[in-house]
Write a protein that holds these residues in place. Structure first.
Motif, short mmCIF file in Angstrom:
data_model
loop_
_atom_site.label_atom_id
_atom_site.label_comp_id
_atom_site.label_asym_id
_atom_site.label_seq_id
_atom_site.Cartn_x
_atom_site.Cartn_y
_atom_site.Cartn_z
N GLY A 13 -13.63 38.11 -32.10
CA GLY A 13 -14.17 36.77 -32.30
C GLY A 13 -14.64 36.18 -30.98
N SER A 14 -15.24 35.00 -31.03
CA SER A 14 -15.77 34.36 -29.83
C SER A 14 -14.68 33.63 -29.06
CB SER A 14 -16.86 33.36 -30.21
OG SER A 14 -17.96 34.03 -30.77
N ARG A 43 -12.12 31.63 -27.89
CA ARG A 43 -10.82 31.29 -28.45
C ARG A 43 -10.99 30.90 -29.92
NH1 ARG A 43 -5.70 29.75 -27.04
NH2 ARG A 43 -4.72 28.21 -28.40
N MET A 44 -10.35 31.64 -30.83
CA MET A 44 -10.46 31.37 -32.26
C MET A 44 -9.73 30.08 -32.61
SD MET A 44 -9.90 35.13 -33.93
CE MET A 44 -10.69 36.59 -33.25
N ASP A 45 -10.31 29.35 -33.56
CA ASP A 45 -9.71 28.10 -34.03
C ASP A 45 -9.19 28.25 -35.46
OD1 ASP A 45 -9.15 25.27 -33.51
OD2 ASP A 45 -10.55 24.93 -35.16
N SER A 86 -14.75 29.31 -33.88
CA SER A 86 -14.28 29.36 -32.50
C SER A 86 -14.75 28.14 -31.72
CB SER A 86 -14.79 30.63 -31.81
OG SER A 86 -14.40 31.79 -32.51
#
Length: 757
Positions: A360-361, A363-365, A424
């Motif tokens: 993923g980009s 930091r994943m949220d 992200s």
């Protein structure tokens, strides 16, 4: 009815099988669409040559047109129509589409090259000795490629040899048909006597090959190994292979990819263009995988298990908003501005990616698993997770490690996400704020892991870092100075000359001895140089953004890698590593030190690009193209026009003859005239088969020359000559039975003519 020459059809088909198996090893070097193009060119050419009874020029025109349309289809070509029907817009329309032909150049060369090679090989295999020479040369070539590269070609070698052996069988029957027509006619009446033994033989060979025990040693040793053992030396398996602990040879290690060994950096690799995943995104980014921070002098190792697992969270295999777990309290990103990026990632079913980390980009949220699949291969579980005491099961397969920003998918049933959506928070780079960011407390034990350096690191490395940043007054400018220094000083290559390296330290060898390399060299060097200045840094590996699939674009863009929303195809060749530097108040900020690479980052001052702006930028890009590109593509258009013009002229030249030929056939009333016309057509057919006829000679003289050229024609030509004289000079009307007899003799003559002498 015209008899089908099945032997020639077999030659055409088996030649296609041979050529496809021989060219398979190119798949690792070419893009997937190129492999797809070559495959379909062979299929189209083989189909037309086998089943379309046109003259060769007609078949070639059909094949070229089909291949050209195929290229446009594979490249997802779309015509950009003018907005208004004015002369200015029409001219602009023509210029735009001519410019866009530039992308056809490599595909035209591969497509036409495959087509020409295929036609040449069909003719080449008409000789037994040429077929034997080909099988010898190609078998040796593919064996060398299999031994000394990462390719596994034994299946292709077997298929290739089988195709040529069958071609030799077909050649034997063609010679039999030529030398003994009576024996050939007997075989046609009893085909099972030949076909059944051949099928049984190949079936037995294939079955015995499939079920042979794996532990059976080969009866013969390959020449290379035998020669090395004769010299008393250990054979080198390949510069593309490495032995693992149990002695198993892993050829994948020398290919580009995410799963390469990080603890022993260095050496070269070959690009693997197999597709990993497709990503539908609102903005392209690097795809972050795992983090390393312990540098051992030769590569990166995983250390400090408790730090990785601190604040870890086990999440359900469903839509999860729980990826905001607290990091270590020392990590401060209170000043960081971010932009929300939504990405839908689809892992290809046959992807070589076998890690447990969900990409993923930054930091994943949040994450939502849309679809899952069962993996055939064993998932390479990260050693941190493998050595932990965490209990994993199908109900909580998501393991979130917030301190290092990694999301692992650990399912004891062997399932893995095939499609998932990630939201992200991508950082907006605030250069002014980063320059004014407060310094960290270097005495704090927490930062030791991000400032760690080998005890035997040569002093010239730290001296170089100080020299590079001599004129910079803040950590951000110092980091950028190191980044630019590495980009501008050392050339990129996937095959660095390791023989130049003498130092025991990987970074020291790169900076002062080898002075060339790929992403692992640049990123590792930047982390080490930055740490010598007391700036926290860590190493990250993952994938670059890949190439945009222009199928979802309203235009076929000239710049196929232009950044923007869309679907991006990520290949194994896009595996990459980069650097993250910590700035207090902003957290971990990514940097890209590798030459010729540019990370798609966003800045605070950046204005959001609207679709209207994208269209305006597209027009500006098209207008800024050089005159040389336009002239080059005009030559393509001119060449295509010339080819079609010549083809049209040839067709028009024969139109008058074709018109009178059809009209004449429809006006025929008597059987006598039909027999005469059939014999006139035979004369034209014989001329095309190198059986000459001249206008100043009678039919009897022409047939006499043909008999002298091929004794097998004597009986049929004599009977046909009698029928012609009766039809042309006789006073009675010929019967339908005599017409059928003449047609049968003509078919027999044509079959004999097709046999090459």
């Amino acid at each position: 009815m015209k008899e089908v020459d099945w032997l020639q059809r077999c030659v055409i088909f088996l030649t296609g099988v041979f050529l496809f198996s021989f060219l398979t090893w190119l798949s690792a070097y070419l893009l997937p669409e190129t492999i797809q193009l070559i495959t379909w060119v062979l299929v189209i050419t083989c189909t037309v040559e086998m089943f379309f009874p046109f003259k060769k020029w007609g078949r070639w025109i059909i094949e070229l047109l089909a291949c050209f349309i195929l290229i446009l289809f594979i490249l997802k070509w779309k015509i950009v129509f003018p907005h208004e029907n004015t002369w200015a817009h029409l001219i602009e329309f023509l210029i735009q589409n001519i410019i866009r032909l530039d992308v056809l150049f490599p595909y035209l060369s591969f497509g036409l090259g495959s087509w020409l090679v295929y036609l040449i090989m069909v003719r080449w295999f008409e000789s037994k000795w040429r077929a034997l020479a080909t099988i010898l040369i190609c078998a040796i070539t593919l064996t060398i490629i299999d031994t000394f590269t990462f390719h596994n070609l034994w299946g292709d070698i077997t298929l290739m040899i089988s195709a040529v052996l069958l071609l030799l069988i077909v050649d034997h029957f063609k010679v039999l048909r030529k030398k003994s027509p009576e024996g050939w006619n007997h075989l046609k009446d009893y085909p099972a006597t030949v076909v059944v033994p051949i099928i049984i033989f190949f079936t037995v060979v294939v079955i015995s090959t499939i079920f042979v025990p794996e532990n059976v040693r080969p009866l013969l040793t390959d020449p290379y190994t035998a020669w090395k053992k004769y010299l008393g030396e250990e054979p080198e398996i390949s510069r593309y292979t490495e032995r693992v602990d149990n002695g198993h040879i892993d050829k994948k290690e020398r290919l580009s990819g995410y799963s390469r060994d990080d603890s022993q950096l260095g050496g070269g690799f070959e690009f693997d263009y197999s597709q990993i995943m497709s990503v539908e995104t609102s903005y392209p980014t690097y795809f972050r995988g795992e983090t390393r921070y312990f540098y051992n002098g030769t590569g990166w190792e995983e250390q400090d298990l408790s730090y990785h697992l601190e604040n870890h969270e086990l999440l359900l295999d469903q839509k999860s908003e729980a990826l905001t777990g607290l990091e270590h309290s020392k990590i401060n990103r209170s000043l960081l501005q971010t932009r929300e990026i939504v990405q839908t990632i689809s892992i290809y079913p046959n992807s070589v990616y076998s890690g447990s980390v969900l990409l993923g980009s930054y930091r994943m949220d949040s994450i939502e698993i849309i679809d899952q699949t069962e993996r055939d291969d064993e998932i390479l579980i990260d050693s941190i997770v493998d050595n932990s005491q965490i209990e994993i099961n199908t109900s909580t397969p998501l393991l979130w490690l917030p301190n290092v920003g990694e999301l692992h998918y650990i399912d004891d049933s062997g399932m893995f996400p095939q499609k998932y959506q990630v939201t992200s928070k991508v950082p907006l780079i605030d250069k002014t704020g980063l320059r004014n960011a407060p310094l960290i407390d270097r005495e704090d034990a927490f930062w030791e892991r991000y400032l760690q350096l080998p005890s035997n690191l040569p002093t010239r490395v730290s001296e170089l870092a100080k020299e590079v940043v001599a004129n910079q007054t803040n950590p951000y400018d110092q980091v950028k100075a190191i980044e630019f220094y590495l980009k501008d000083t050392f050339p990129y290559t996937n095959e660095p000359d390791e023989s130049l390296g003498k130092s025991d330290d990987f970074v020291d060898r790169f900076l002062f001895e080898i002075q060339e390399g790929y992403c692992d060299y640049y990123s590792t060097a930047m982390v080490v140089l930055t740490r010598t200045l007391g700036i926290p840094a860590r190493w990250v590996k993952g994938y670059t953004q890949g190439n945009r699939n222009d199928d979802l674009d309203p235009h076929y863009l000239v710049d196929r890698n232009q950044l923007g929303p869309g679907v991006y195809i990520v290949q194994n060749a896009n595996a990459h590593s980069w650097v993250e530097i910590y700035f207090h108040g902003y957290g971990w900020i990514p940097f890209e030190p590798t030459a010729s690479f540019s990370a798609p980052t966003l800045e605070v001052q950046e204005v959001t690009v609207t679709p209207e702006t994208d269209e305006n930028e597209l027009v500006e890009v098209e207008k800024s193209l050089s005159l040389a590109t336009i002239v080059q593509n005009l030559l393509i258009v001119l060449g295509i026009v010339v080819i079609f013009s010549v083809s049209l002229i040839l067709l028009l030249k024969r139109r008058k003859w074709l018109y009178w030929h059809i009209l004449k056939r429809h006006r025929v009333k008597s059987v006598n005239q039909k027999i005469i016309i059939e014999i006139e057509r035979l004369l034209n057919y014989g001329h095309r088969r190198s059986y000459q006829n001249f206008k100043n000679q009678t039919l009897k003289e022409t047939f006499k020359r043909w008999i002298h050229q091929n004794k097998l024609l004597e009986m049929d030509l004599q009977e046909l000559e009698i029928l012609f004289e009766q039809a042309k000079y006789g006073v009675r009307d010929m019967s339908d039975k005599e017409l059928l007899l003449a047609q049968e003799k003509i078919r027999s003559i044509k079959r004999i003519m097709r046999i090459r002498i």
